[in-house]
Structures are given as structure tokens and as C-alpha cells.
Design a protein around this motif. Structure first.
Motif, mmCIF file in Angstrom:
data_model
loop_
_atom_site.group_PDB
_atom_site.id
_atom_site.type_symbol
_atom_site.label_atom_id
_atom_site.label_comp_id
_atom_site.label_asym_id
_atom_site.label_seq_id
_atom_site.Cartn_x
_atom_site.Cartn_y
_atom_site.Cartn_z
ATOM 1 N N UNK A 92 0.825 -1.203 0.000
ATOM 2 C CA UNK A 92 0.000 0.000 0.000
ATOM 3 C C UNK A 92 0.863 1.259 0.000
ATOM 4 N N UNK A 93 1.970 1.204 0.752
ATOM 5 C CA UNK A 93 2.882 2.354 0.763
ATOM 6 C C UNK A 93 3.566 2.517 -0.595
ATOM 7 N N UNK A 411 4.907 8.473 5.337
ATOM 8 C CA UNK A 411 4.627 9.334 6.484
ATOM 9 C C UNK A 411 5.304 10.696 6.318
ATOM 10 N N UNK A 412 6.572 10.682 5.903
ATOM 11 C CA UNK A 412 7.329 11.932 5.747
ATOM 12 C C UNK A 412 6.712 12.806 4.663
ATOM 13 N N UNK A 413 6.379 12.207 3.505
ATOM 14 C CA UNK A 413 5.847 13.005 2.395
ATOM 15 C C UNK A 413 4.454 13.555 2.706
ATOM 16 N N UNK A 427 -4.745 3.627 2.947
ATOM 17 C CA UNK A 427 -5.852 3.731 3.913
ATOM 18 C C UNK A 427 -5.357 3.612 5.353
ATOM 19 N N UNK A 428 -6.162 4.127 6.266
ATOM 20 C CA UNK A 428 -5.879 4.053 7.703
ATOM 21 C C UNK A 428 -4.514 4.654 8.055
ATOM 22 N N UNK A 434 2.970 2.423 9.542
ATOM 23 C CA UNK A 434 3.663 2.058 10.779
ATOM 24 C C UNK A 434 3.664 0.546 10.985
ATOM 25 N N UNK A 435 2.544 -0.111 10.663
ATOM 26 C CA UNK A 435 2.508 -1.572 10.734
ATOM 27 C C UNK A 435 3.466 -2.181 9.714
ATOM 28 N N UNK A 436 3.570 -1.543 8.544
ATOM 29 C CA UNK A 436 4.526 -2.016 7.545
ATOM 30 C C UNK A 436 5.945 -1.991 8.076
ATOM 31 N N UNK A 437 6.318 -0.905 8.744
ATOM 32 C CA UNK A 437 7.654 -0.808 9.350
ATOM 33 C C UNK A 437 7.827 -1.875 10.417
ATOM 34 N N UNK A 438 6.807 -2.047 11.258
ATOM 35 C CA UNK A 438 6.895 -3.014 12.363
ATOM 36 C C UNK A 438 7.093 -4.433 11.843
#
Length: 492
Positions: A92-93, A411-413, A427-428, A434-438
Motif C-alpha cells: 500500500x505504501x 509518512x514523511x511526504x 488507507x488508515x 507504521x505496521x509495515x515498518x513493524x
């Protein structure tokens, strides 16, 4: 339009200059342009989708069940779903950034726009290792599967001395590896459209072979094999998900074609997400079919789809022949798509001045010819004479590192350019990235020690290369006026 925040772009301390970001508007204005010409926008949504499917749907599905079924039982199908959900957060990112910054550099370019030059360099450098070694490993294995196909079809095999790399079963030079890389190179040199068409045909054949496997397997299906569905509970499903996750790597391949897509803002996000859906459906169907034929307790670490098919057909030679053909085709699509992706990332890095200009030179056929030839020659030599062994598995950390950076980049952009047009929004937000990073950190934590050793050595070499060449020749440094001495004369 609001002014873009560029915390690292202005002159300042030497440390701050390392994190200067490249303005998104500048990245977009340079899109498609190389030295001497432009890349050709010729790839449709179908071709982009199957590019990602071709890079993702490799040989893993033919062998990964032997690793995953013993730890999860029939619930391995939920392991595939869990891995897909894990990949979805990063997908998604990627979809958002691919639709917002549709350029060739993929995660390298996204990171340059959001976290600065040094981080982007490390990201691109890690991708070079991951792409080069992974495609070399696939190419070096191709000879073995080609031999299986020849043995099933014609009853002969290529001598080990010229079909294996040194140190592997008496090998001296792996000629089939050179052949498959050179074939991929010739396709890429003919043009992006021709390469995409060839990949589309091969991916369709690969899916047809897996559909054939499912069809045959369902004729020998035993519903009783699913009676004890999750014998190891959630722990087994989670373990299986971790094992099969790396069979999903490759869904981002379409993002490297940002400057050759006909309608990148619309098609790139769709291609990334559609490819993940297609691959997940194929994996789940194959998993159900395989466990329906062979009781989960009979799976071992060496069990392959060929073993399942032999059980379903009573060791039928024709069925094994079709499956081995599918493996050969699968490896061909991976070599083609990953080789393409590496050349486009190098193209973007060269355009930024971080590596020599020769990698961005575009011929009259609108192809980076020198780039493609040099990368193909390097990969062919690596596959032919270097015993890669466990090094191939160690490249996975580079992929997870890039995934984590892309999630952070969203997140940064969103904070630095909230007004920027986005054809797709994750979405969300910010929960999803953040879940992707985790999940990336979780998977990195579980990697073997050799993976970390290779990663640290390669990163150290990359930092040395950056300070020796990239920083001094950076185009962004020239525009913003670095605090250090003026860059040296560009090498061609």
C-alpha cells in the motif's frame, strides 16, 4: 502551490548536507529523461501487473511448501494469507509513492525525496546487492532445472562441468546461467515493449502450469487431510507465514517502470496491488491442492510440487515434464524482470550523479543500452563462476530495509507535501505504514547472522563508495552549494 520543505537542501554543516532531500517537483521534471534521449512510455496496466507477478511468482512456490507445511499443517494456507497481509502494508505504501512519484528509481527515488541523499544511497546500494545476487542465484540454478526438463523430455542431461558453478557437483562454469542472462539481455535491448510482451507470455504459461498442477491434484484430493487443520495453532501459522513471506518479494517490480508506463499515476498503484492479489490466490490454491493430495505429516523439508504431483498421478512422466517446464519458465521471468529493475534503479542513480553517467545514456531505441549490457555481463559472470550459496539468502535484508524506508517515506511526504496530488492514498494512515515498518523489523530480527554480516560489510563498502565518488559528483550538491569543496569533474 506550497513550498516544499527541504531540510537537507540548503547549505549548512557537512553532516546536514548528507541528508539533503531532492525536491519532488525536480524528480518529476527529470522523469523519463536520460543522457542522449528519453525512455519510451509503452507499458500497459496488464504488462505492469504481470511484470510484478513475474518477479514475485518464481521458483519459491514449487518448493516452499516443504518448509512451511511441517510447521503449520493444513493451516499453511492461512500462513500464505498472513504473509500476504504482511506484504500488503508495504504494498500500500509502494502504491501511494509509485502513484505520487512515478519514476524509475522506485524506493531509491522515494527515499531521496523524503529522507535525504545518504539514506537514498544506502537504499539503492542495498537494492543493487539484492537484485544482482538474487538474479544471479536464480540464473545459476536454472541449469539444474533445465537438466531435469531435458531428462524428463529427452533422457539426457548437460554435463555437470558446464551446468554447475564451481564447487557445486563438480561444476567448472555454469553455461546455462550465462545463456538465460544473455537471452534476457537481448530482450531488454530490443525494447521495453518487447520485453513486457515476452514476460506476459511467460507469466501466462507459468500460471497455466500451476493451474494444471491444481487440476491434477484436485482429481486425487482427500478432504480427510484437512481434518486436523491447525495442529500447531497460531504459532504454527505464524511460523509458516514467516517462511513463505519471501515468496512475496517482487510485487514492487512495477514501481521500477515508472518512466515507461503509459499512465503511471493510475496504473502503477493498481499493478502493485493487483499483482499481490493474483499471487496470493495462486499460492492459496496451490497450498490447498498440495495438502489435499499429500497428508501434511508426510511433508519433509525437501518435498516439492513434483513429489505431490507424482503421488497424485502415480509417478506419471508427462505430468513431471509439464511441471519442470513450468519451473524453467518461472526462472526465466524472474531473471528478465529483476534484471530490468536493476538497470532502472542504476539509471536513476546515474541521473542524480551518484554513479557515472554511462548508466543513464539512452540509445536511439530508447533503451539504456550500455547500462543493460554492463549489468547483464556482471550478473552472468557472477552466476557462472561464483558459488553464491547462502549469500543469496542473505540479500533479503536489503529488500526489507527498502520496504521499511518506503513505509516511512509515505509518512514523511504526507507531512512535508500534504497538498501534493496523490492518485492513491494508503488507507488508515498512519497506522498502515507504521505496521509495515513493524513487520519489516520483525522479519529482519529473525534473519540469520550471516545476513547481518553481509549487510554490514556491503553497507560499509557502499558508504566508502559514496564518500569517494557519489557525494562529490551529486547533482543536487551542485545545485544547492555544498559546504565542502566544489565537486570534481564528472566522469563519463
Amino acid at each position: 502551490m506550497a513550498t516544499e520543505k527541504r531540510p537537507g537542501a540548503q547549505a549548512g554543516s557537512p553532516l546536514r548536507s548528507l541528508f539533503r532531500t531532492k525536491p519532488v517537483d525536480q524528480i518529476l521534471s527529470e522523469g523519463g529523461h536520460g543522457q542522449g534521449g528519453e525512455l519510451k512510455r509503452s507499458m500497459s496496466l496488464l504488462q505492469l501487473t504481470l511484470f510484478s507477478v513475474g518477479a514475485t511468482l518464481g521458483t519459491g512456490i514449487f518448493f516452499v511448501l516443504g518448509q512451511a507445511v511441517p510447521v503449520a499443517g493444513p493451516a499453511v494456507v492461512l500462513g500464505f494469507v498472513l504473509a500476504a497481509v504482511t506484504a500488503l502494508f508495504s504494498a500500500l505504501s509502494y502504491a501511494e509513492l509509485a502513484g505520487t512519484i512515478p519514476v524509475s528509481g522506485s524506493s531509491y527515488s522515494y527515499t531521496y525525496a523524503t529522507m535525504g541523499e545518504l539514506v537514498a544511497w544506502v537504499c539503492g546500494w542495498c537494492l543493487l546487492l539484492e537484485y544482482a545476487v538474487s538474479v544471479s542465484a536464480v540464473a545459476s540454478s536454472w541449469g539444474g532445472y533445465l537438466n531435469e526438463f531435458f531428462h524428463s523430455a529427452f533422457g539426457f542431461s548437460i554435463p555437470p562441468a558446464i551446468s554447475h558453478s564451481p564447487g557445486d557437483s563438480g561444476g567448472m562454469v555454469n553455461l546455462p546461467a550465462v545463456v538465460i542472462v544473455m537471452l534476457a539481455m537481448l530482450l531488454l535491448l530490443r525494447g521495453t515493449s518487447e520485453s513486457a510482451t515476452a514476460n506476459t507470455i511467460m507469466v501466462m504459461l507459468k500460471i497455466a502450469v500451476l493451474a494444471f498442477f491444481c487440476f491434477v491434484a484436485f482429481t486425487a484430493f482427500h478432504t480427510g487431510n484437512f481434518s486436523d487443520f491447525a495442529p500447531m495453532g497460531w504459532a504454527g501459522i505464524s511460523a509458516a507465514g514467516s517462511k513463505v513471506f519471501f515468496s512475496y518479494i517482487g510485487f514492487d517490480a512495477a514501481s521500477t517502470a515508472g518512466e515507461e508506463a503509459k499512465n503511471p499515476r493510475r496504473d502503477l498503484p493498481l499493478a502493485i496491488l493487483l499483482s499481490l492479489v493474483i499471487v496470493t490466490v495462486v499460492y492459496v490454491l496451490v497450498g490447498i491442492a498440495a495438502v489435499g493430495v499429500m497428508a501434511w505429516g508426510d511433508f519433509t523439508s525437501t518435498t516439492s510440487l513434483a513429489d505431490v504431483l507424482n503421488l497424485a498421478t502415480g509417478d506419471s512422466r508427462w505430468a513431471a515434464l509439464i511441471l519442470s517446464f513450468g519451473v524453467v519458465i518461472s526462472m526465466g521471468t524472474v531473471v528478465l524482470t529483476v534484471l530490468y529493475g536493476q538497470t532502472r534503479i542504476l539509471f536513476a542513480m546515474s541521473r542524480d550523479g551518484l554513479i557515472p553517467k554511462i548508466f543513464q545514456r539512452v540509445s536511439r531505441t530508447q533503451v539504456p543500452v550500455a547500462n543493460t549490457i554492463m549489468v547483464s555481463a556482471f550478473v552472468a559472470i557472477l552466476a557462472a563462476v561464483v558459488p553464491l550459496g547462502q549469500l543469496a539468502e542473505a540479500t533479503s535484508i536489503g529488500t526489507l530495509f527498502a520496504f521499511a524506508l518506503v513505509n516511512l517515506g509515505v509518512i514523511v511526504l504526507r507531512r512535508t507535501r500534504p497538498e501534493m496530488p496523490r492518485s492513491f492514498r494508503t488507507p488508515l494512515f498512519p497506522v498502515t505504514p507504521l505496521l509495515g515498518v513493524a513487520f519489516c523489523l520483525y522479519l529482519v530480527y529473525g534473519l540469520d547472522t550471516i545476513t547481518w554480516v553481509v549487510f554490514l560489510i556491503w553497507t560499509a563498502a557502499g558508504l566508502a563508495a559514496y564518500f569517494a565518488y557519489g557525494r562529490r559528483h551529486s547533482n543536487l550538491a551542485r545545485r544547492t552549494g555544498p559546504p565542502s569543496a566544489p565537486p570534481a569533474k564528472e566522469l563519463g
